[in-house]
Design a protein around this motif. Structure first.
Motif, PDB file in Angstrom:
ATOM      1  N   UNK A  38      62.353  40.020   3.103  1.00 48.39           N
ATOM      2  CA  UNK A  38      63.369  39.282   2.351  1.00 48.39           C
ATOM      3  C   UNK A  38      63.618  39.916   0.986  1.00 48.39           C
ATOM      4  N   UNK A  39      64.865  40.280   0.742  1.00 49.26           N
ATOM      5  CA  UNK A  39      65.257  40.839  -0.552  1.00 49.26           C
ATOM      6  C   UNK A  39      66.099  39.859  -1.349  1.00 49.26           C
ATOM      7  N   UNK A  40      66.253  38.633  -0.822  1.00 46.17           N
ATOM      8  CA  UNK A  40      67.111  37.607  -1.417  1.00 46.17           C
ATOM      9  C   UNK A  40      68.555  38.107  -1.497  1.00 46.17           C
ATOM     10  N   UNK A  41      68.869  39.086  -0.687  1.00 50.01           N
ATOM     11  CA  UNK A  41      70.205  39.706  -0.600  1.00 50.01           C
ATOM     12  C   UNK A  41      70.661  40.348  -1.908  1.00 50.01           C
ATOM     13  N   UNK A  42      69.722  40.573  -2.829  1.00 50.21           N
ATOM     14  CA  UNK A  42      70.062  41.202  -4.108  1.00 50.21           C
ATOM     15  C   UNK A  42      70.602  42.606  -3.883  1.00 50.21           C
ATOM     16  N   UNK A  43      71.691  42.897  -4.537  1.00 49.98           N
ATOM     17  CA  UNK A  43      72.310  44.202  -4.426  1.00 49.98           C
ATOM     18  C   UNK A  43      73.202  44.363  -3.205  1.00 49.98           C
ATOM     19  N   UNK A  44      73.169  43.391  -2.297  1.00 46.23           N
ATOM     20  CA  UNK A  44      73.984  43.474  -1.089  1.00 46.23           C
ATOM     21  C   UNK A  44      75.099  42.426  -1.072  1.00 46.23           C
ATOM     22  N   UNK A  45      74.774  41.230  -1.547  1.00 49.28           N
ATOM     23  CA  UNK A  45      75.713  40.114  -1.524  1.00 49.28           C
ATOM     24  C   UNK A  45      75.608  39.327  -2.824  1.00 49.28           C
ATOM     25  N   UNK A  46      76.660  38.598  -3.173  1.00 46.07           N
ATOM     26  CA  UNK A  46      76.642  37.762  -4.373  1.00 46.07           C
ATOM     27  C   UNK A  46      75.725  36.550  -4.212  1.00 46.07           C
ATOM     28  N   UNK A  47      75.584  36.065  -2.976  1.00 42.59           N
ATOM     29  CA  UNK A  47      74.772  34.891  -2.685  1.00 42.59           C
ATOM     30  C   UNK A  47      73.886  35.187  -1.474  1.00 42.59           C
ATOM     31  N   UNK A  48      72.701  34.582  -1.427  1.00 42.34           N
ATOM     32  CA  UNK A  48      71.841  34.763  -0.254  1.00 42.34           C
ATOM     33  C   UNK A  48      72.576  34.291   1.001  1.00 42.34           C
ATOM     34  N   UNK A  49      72.618  35.120   1.996  1.00 44.97           N
ATOM     35  CA  UNK A  49      73.377  34.812   3.204  1.00 44.97           C
ATOM     36  C   UNK A  49      72.805  33.632   3.978  1.00 44.97           C
ATOM     37  N   UNK A  50      71.488  33.473   3.968  1.00 40.88           N
ATOM     38  CA  UNK A  50      70.879  32.342   4.685  1.00 40.88           C
ATOM     39  C   UNK A  50      71.327  31.018   4.077  1.00 40.88           C
ATOM     40  N   UNK A  51      71.349  30.940   2.748  1.00 37.84           N
ATOM     41  CA  UNK A  51      71.762  29.710   2.075  1.00 37.84           C
ATOM     42  C   UNK A  51      73.270  29.496   2.183  1.00 37.84           C
ATOM     43  N   UNK A  52      74.027  30.583   2.193  1.00 41.98           N
ATOM     44  CA  UNK A  52      75.483  30.465   2.278  1.00 41.98           C
ATOM     45  C   UNK A  52      75.930  29.844   3.599  1.00 41.98           C
ATOM     46  N   UNK A  53      75.186  30.078   4.668  1.00 46.32           N
ATOM     47  CA  UNK A  53      75.566  29.570   5.983  1.00 46.32           C
ATOM     48  C   UNK A  53      74.820  28.282   6.343  1.00 46.32           C
ATOM     49  N   UNK A  54      73.712  27.995   5.696  1.00 44.27           N
ATOM     50  CA  UNK A  54      72.869  26.852   6.068  1.00 44.27           C
ATOM     51  C   UNK A  54      73.611  25.522   5.903  1.00 44.27           C
ATOM     52  N   UNK A  55      73.690  24.724   6.978  1.00 45.41           N
ATOM     53  CA  UNK A  55      74.381  23.438   6.902  1.00 45.41           C
ATOM     54  C   UNK A  55      73.487  22.279   6.472  1.00 45.41           C
ATOM     55  N   UNK A  56      72.229  22.575   6.086  1.00 46.95           N
ATOM     56  CA  UNK A  56      71.277  21.521   5.749  1.00 46.95           C
ATOM     57  C   UNK A  56      70.827  21.656   4.294  1.00 46.95           C
ATOM     58  N   UNK A  57      71.035  20.612   3.526  1.00 41.25           N
ATOM     59  CA  UNK A  57      70.603  20.641   2.129  1.00 41.25           C
ATOM     60  C   UNK A  57      69.082  20.650   2.040  1.00 41.25           C
ATOM     61  N   UNK A  58      68.567  21.398   1.085  1.00 46.84           N
ATOM     62  CA  UNK A  58      67.142  21.524   0.784  1.00 46.84           C
ATOM     63  C   UNK A  58      66.310  22.151   1.905  1.00 46.84           C
ATOM     64  N   UNK A  59      66.933  22.903   2.796  1.00 52.41           N
ATOM     65  CA  UNK A  59      66.189  23.551   3.878  1.00 52.41           C
ATOM     66  C   UNK A  59      65.648  24.919   3.483  1.00 52.41           C
ATOM     67  N   UNK A  60      66.243  25.531   2.461  1.00 55.92           N
ATOM     68  CA  UNK A  60      65.789  26.850   2.006  1.00 55.92           C
ATOM     69  C   UNK A  60      65.466  26.744   0.528  1.00 55.92           C
ATOM     70  N   UNK A  61      64.262  27.193   0.172  1.00 55.99           N
ATOM     71  CA  UNK A  61      63.830  27.098  -1.220  1.00 55.99           C
ATOM     72  C   UNK A  61      63.474  28.479  -1.766  1.00 55.99           C
ATOM     73  N   UNK A  62      63.493  28.587  -3.096  1.00 57.99           N
ATOM     74  CA  UNK A  62      63.076  29.841  -3.715  1.00 57.99           C
ATOM     75  C   UNK A  62      61.574  29.809  -3.982  1.00 57.99           C
ATOM     76  N   UNK A  63      61.064  30.834  -4.655  1.00 64.04           N
ATOM     77  CA  UNK A  63      59.620  30.937  -4.870  1.00 64.04           C
ATOM     78  C   UNK A  63      59.061  29.851  -5.783  1.00 64.04           C
ATOM     79  N   UNK A  64      59.927  29.175  -6.541  1.00 60.64           N
ATOM     80  CA  UNK A  64      59.470  28.081  -7.413  1.00 60.64           C
ATOM     81  C   UNK A  64      59.578  26.722  -6.725  1.00 60.64           C
ATOM     82  N   UNK A  65      60.110  26.703  -5.508  1.00 57.44           N
ATOM     83  CA  UNK A  65      60.279  25.450  -4.781  1.00 57.44           C
ATOM     84  C   UNK A  65      61.630  24.803  -4.983  1.00 57.44           C
ATOM     85  N   UNK A  66      62.514  25.475  -5.719  1.00 60.48           N
ATOM     86  CA  UNK A  66      63.851  24.935  -5.979  1.00 60.48           C
ATOM     87  C   UNK A  66      64.755  25.206  -4.771  1.00 60.48           C
ATOM     88  N   UNK A  67      65.419  24.154  -4.240  1.00 60.58           N
ATOM     89  CA  UNK A  67      66.312  24.350  -3.096  1.00 60.58           C
ATOM     90  C   UNK A  67      67.535  25.187  -3.471  1.00 60.58           C
TER      91      UNK A  67
END
Length: 78
Positions: A38-67
């Motif tokens: 996982x590169x968090x899509x840095x350098x490839x996309x403006x937003x993480x692609x997994x979060x951009x498509x995810x239809x469920x709130x709070x299903x993907x979190x960052x390393x600090x636990x923030x959705x």
């Protein structure tokens, strides 16, 4: 740095084909992110692609636990 897919995930399969690094894989009835890939899509996309498509709130979190998609971000209902 990497994201994690957590309990609210419904296993809809939307994120897996969109991940440019193939870091997302099925695990039991949900999905997991392979941290080394996982590169968090840095350098490839403006937003993480997994979060951009995810239809469920709070299903993907960052390393600090923030959705990445906090409550209300997809529905507009807080």
């Amino acid at each position: 740095m990497a994201y994690a897919i957590v309990a609210p995930c419904t296993g809809c399969w939307a994120c897996m084909p969109l991940c440019p690094n193939k870091a997302i894989h099925p695990h039991e009835k949900k999905f997991m992110i392979r941290v080394p890939l996982c590169t968090e899509c840095e350098g490839e996309f403006d937003h993480p692609q997994c979060a951009a498509i995810c239809p469920v709130e709070e299903a993907i979190i960052d390393e600090t636990g923030k959705p990445l998609n906090p409550l209300g971000s997809l529905t507009g209902i807080h």
